[in-house]
Design an enzyme around this catalytic site. Structure first.
Site, PDB file in Angstrom:
ATOM      1  N   VAL A  11      45.571  46.441  48.015  1.00 54.01           N
ATOM      2  CA  VAL A  11      46.801  46.864  48.701  1.00 54.01           C
ATOM      3  C   VAL A  11      47.827  47.363  47.681  1.00 54.01           C
ATOM      4  CG1 VAL A  11      48.724  46.092  50.156  1.00 54.01           C
ATOM      5  CG2 VAL A  11      46.393  45.278  50.629  1.00 54.01           C
ATOM      6  N   ASP A  68      52.954  37.358  34.615  1.00 54.03           N
ATOM      7  CA  ASP A  68      51.901  36.436  35.045  1.00 54.03           C
ATOM      8  C   ASP A  68      52.487  35.485  36.085  1.00 54.03           C
ATOM      9  OD1 ASP A  68      49.873  34.677  35.427  1.00 54.03           O
ATOM     10  OD2 ASP A  68      49.683  34.070  33.322  1.00 54.03           O
ATOM     11  N   THR A  75      42.746  35.876  45.892  1.00 48.70           N
ATOM     12  CA  THR A  75      42.085  36.241  47.152  1.00 48.70           C
ATOM     13  C   THR A  75      40.604  35.840  47.222  1.00 48.70           C
ATOM     14  OG1 THR A  75      41.604  38.428  46.259  1.00 48.70           O
ATOM     15  CG2 THR A  75      43.607  38.220  47.578  1.00 48.70           C
ATOM     16  N   TYR A  78      42.011  28.552  50.642  1.00 49.75           N
ATOM     17  CA  TYR A  78      42.727  29.830  50.548  1.00 49.75           C
ATOM     18  C   TYR A  78      43.773  29.929  51.669  1.00 49.75           C
ATOM     19  CZ  TYR A  78      43.461  34.879  51.249  1.00 49.75           C
ATOM     20  OH  TYR A  78      44.025  36.114  51.454  1.00 49.75           O
TER      21      TYR A  78
HETATM   22  N1  LIG Z   1      41.318  40.824  50.652  1.00 44.04           N
HETATM   23  C1  LIG Z   1      41.363  40.471  51.930  1.00 44.04           C
HETATM   24  O1  LIG Z   1      40.370  40.549  52.659  1.00 44.04           O
HETATM   25  C2  LIG Z   1      42.648  39.978  52.532  1.00 44.04           C
HETATM   26  C3  LIG Z   1      42.627  39.520  53.862  1.00 44.04           C
HETATM   27  C4  LIG Z   1      43.818  39.063  54.434  1.00 44.04           C
HETATM   28  C5  LIG Z   1      44.989  39.080  53.700  1.00 44.04           C
HETATM   29  N2  LIG Z   1      44.983  39.508  52.400  1.00 44.04           N
HETATM   30  C6  LIG Z   1      46.242  39.455  51.649  1.00 44.04           C
HETATM   31  O2  LIG Z   1      46.642  40.782  51.332  1.00 44.04           O
HETATM   32  C7  LIG Z   1      47.331  40.786  50.083  1.00 44.04           C
HETATM   33  C8  LIG Z   1      46.705  41.815  49.154  1.00 44.04           C
HETATM   34  O3  LIG Z   1      45.335  41.433  48.936  1.00 44.04           O
HETATM   35  P1  LIG Z   1      44.316  42.355  48.129  1.00 44.04           P
HETATM   36  O4  LIG Z   1      43.003  42.268  48.821  1.00 44.04           O
HETATM   37  O5  LIG Z   1      44.951  43.679  47.860  1.00 44.04           O
HETATM   38  O6  LIG Z   1      44.194  41.508  46.765  1.00 44.04           O
HETATM   39  P2  LIG Z   1      43.292  41.847  45.493  1.00 44.04           P
HETATM   40  O7  LIG Z   1      42.649  43.165  45.619  1.00 44.04           O
HETATM   41  O8  LIG Z   1      42.468  40.632  45.215  1.00 44.04           O
HETATM   42  O9  LIG Z   1      44.393  41.980  44.345  1.00 44.04           O
HETATM   43  C9  LIG Z   1      45.112  40.878  43.911  1.00 44.04           C
HETATM   44  C10 LIG Z   1      46.156  41.340  42.927  1.00 44.04           C
HETATM   45  O10 LIG Z   1      46.856  40.171  42.467  1.00 44.04           O
HETATM   46  C11 LIG Z   1      46.905  40.211  41.052  1.00 44.04           C
HETATM   47  N3  LIG Z   1      46.997  38.877  40.504  1.00 44.04           N
HETATM   48  C12 LIG Z   1      46.151  37.846  40.683  1.00 44.04           C
HETATM   49  N4  LIG Z   1      46.532  36.777  39.943  1.00 44.04           N
HETATM   50  C13 LIG Z   1      47.667  37.159  39.298  1.00 44.04           C
HETATM   51  C14 LIG Z   1      48.547  36.520  38.380  1.00 44.04           C
HETATM   52  N5  LIG Z   1      48.339  35.272  37.953  1.00 44.04           N
HETATM   53  N6  LIG Z   1      49.625  37.211  37.935  1.00 44.04           N
HETATM   54  C15 LIG Z   1      49.838  38.468  38.327  1.00 44.04           C
HETATM   55  N7  LIG Z   1      49.053  39.140  39.179  1.00 44.04           N
HETATM   56  C16 LIG Z   1      47.963  38.487  39.660  1.00 44.04           C
HETATM   57  C17 LIG Z   1      45.593  40.887  40.667  1.00 44.04           C
HETATM   58  O11 LIG Z   1      45.650  41.311  39.327  1.00 44.04           O
HETATM   59  P3  LIG Z   1      44.287  41.507  38.463  1.00 44.04           P
HETATM   60  O12 LIG Z   1      43.706  42.802  38.917  1.00 44.04           O
HETATM   61  O13 LIG Z   1      44.776  41.529  37.061  1.00 44.04           O
HETATM   62  O14 LIG Z   1      43.418  40.334  38.781  1.00 44.04           O
HETATM   63  C18 LIG Z   1      45.563  42.015  41.679  1.00 44.04           C
HETATM   64  O15 LIG Z   1      46.410  43.062  41.280  1.00 44.04           O
HETATM   65  C19 LIG Z   1      47.270  39.349  49.556  1.00 44.04           C
HETATM   66  O16 LIG Z   1      48.443  38.672  49.911  1.00 44.04           O
HETATM   67  C20 LIG Z   1      46.095  38.747  50.306  1.00 44.04           C
HETATM   68  O17 LIG Z   1      46.208  37.337  50.433  1.00 44.04           O
HETATM   69  C21 LIG Z   1      43.840  39.975  51.812  1.00 44.04           C
END
Ligand SMILES: NC(=O)c1ccc[n+]([C@@H]2O[C@H](COP(=O)([O-])OP(=O)(O)OC[C@H]3O[C@@H](n4cnc5c(N)ncnc54)[C@H](OP(=O)(O)O)[C@@H]3O)[C@@H](O)[C@H]2O)c1
Length: 317
Positions: free
Chosen positions: A14, A37, A63, A126
């Site tokens: 996202v 971080d 995630t 989660y």
């Molecule tokens: N994925 C799904 O199916 C899903 C479903 C429902 C809701 N959501 C929600 O939608 C939102 C976006 O999800 P997404 O799928 O886009 O997530 P994602 O692709 O897993 O990306 C997570 C992001 O968070 C960063 N991150 C993780 N740990 C961190 C830390 N300690 N400090 C700074 N940055 C950190 C990651 O950086 P790195 O690249 O460096 O790791 C990455 O940029 C989240 O709130 C998630 O809970 C996701």
């Protein structure tokens, strides 16, 4: 004067789409994990004070649903503590917060789409950490929008769509769960809807905080319609079969290999045990979002088709 927006999670599904679209409404400062971080609350405070954003968009999260079962402390720190600190810091400087959450805050016992007012009872770590994050943001009293989304996929990162494409290059038969129902949502559609809403709220010459205060709360923001993982897998392979010419993200996901899957076999959740339990039904009603902002995401099948269109996906970096 342009608004300053602090975006976290720029490398995520996202976050990377938001990074492309948010400049339409403000100047985006998007530190990566090394620059900010979220496991370090001091660095969150320092960054917010330095940047002085009018808006914080938190697209970062832990995630990995199964890994969270054994890494609860880290998942809680990123999904609950970090959003709380971001929201507290935002409140101190009069900023507003956009935060994302998940359909996995629900236990899946309903058979009609979940409304925002339905009680959230997560059944995995989660989901518990994400619900704690929502509650922490709300408790700070900062003007906020919490968007609960679901089954996110994109051209990058770890997601079901890319896993199916990889497996389809390796196996003639795939076994996929048919008794879990949700709404697969393209990360670009989430970012587009977010930016449309933010454009509405920041159009007036008032501060983001004032316009946010009127609509502060939680909203379900997913693709329309519903399906099972089994039917979603079938639709992915159908799109892949018609993809011509090939696009870069697809070549990367399949490592340029041909798809050899001939058959997808439906299985039950019980036949595919995972460390984390998943809700059997986590379809979310988007009525509140549509009523409040007039923004409606396309049907999941249409979103999937759009992602496979070369002109659309060629814009994805
Ligand atoms: N994925 C799904 O199916 C899903 C479903 C429902 C809701 N959501 C929600 O939608 C939102 C976006 O999800 P997404 O799928 O886009 O997530 P994602 O692709 O897993 O990306 C997570 C992001 O968070 C960063 N991150 C993780 N740990 C961190 C830390 N300690 N400090 C700074 N940055 C950190 C990651 O950086 P790195 O690249 O460096 O790791 C990455 O940029 C989240 O709130 C998630 O809970 C996701």
């Amino acid at each position: 004067m342009k608004r300053t927006i602090l975006l976290t999670g720029r490398t995520g599904q996202v976050g990377s789409e938001l990074l492309r679209l948010l400049p339409a409404i403000g100047e985006v400062v998007a530190p990566d994990r090394h620059e900010l971080d979220l496991l370090n609350p001091d660095s969150i405070g320092r960054t917010v004070r330095e940047i002085q954003p009018e808006l914080i968009v938190n697209a970062a999260a832990f995630t990995a649903v199964d890994a969270a079962e054994t890494q609860e402390a880290q998942a809680h720190a990123i999904n609950a503590n970090a959003p709380e600190v971001l929201a507290e810091e935002a409140k101190k400087i009069g900023a507003a917060v956009v935060h994302y959450s998940t359909d996995y805050v629900f236990d899946g016992s309903k058979r009609t789409p979940y409304e925002e007012a339905d009680t959230a009872v997560p059944i995995n770590v989660y989901g518990k950490t994400k619900l704690a994050g929502e509650q922490a943001v709300q408790a700070t009293g900062v003007p906020h929008l919490i968007f609960r989304t679901a089954w996110v996929y994109s051209t990058r990162g770890r997601n079901f769509l890319r896993t199916i494409l990889r497996l389809a290059t390796e196996k003639e038969e795939l076994r996929v769960v048919r008794d879990q129902f949700g709404a697969p949502t393209w990360s670009r559609a989430i970012a587009e809807a977010t930016v449309k809403i933010l454009a509405q709220l920041t159009r007036q010459d008032t501060s983001a905080t004032n316009s946010f205060s009127r609509v502060s709360g939680s909203y379900h923001l997913t693709a329309a319609g519903e399906t099972s993982w089994y039917d979603f897998a079938g639709a992915i392979l159908e799109e892949a079969a018609h993809l011509s010419p090939a696009v870069a993200w697809f070549e990367e996901a399949t490592r340029g290999r041909p798809l050899i899957t001939r058959r997808i076999i439906p299985i039950t959740t019980a036949e595919y045990p995972t460390p984390a339990a998943r809700p059997a039904f986590s379809v979310l009603s988007n009525s509140h979002l549509i009523r409040t902002f007039g923004v409606e995401l396309p049907h999941w099948r249409e979103q999937l088709h759009l992602m496979f269109e070369p002109e659309r996906s060629s814009q994805i970096r």
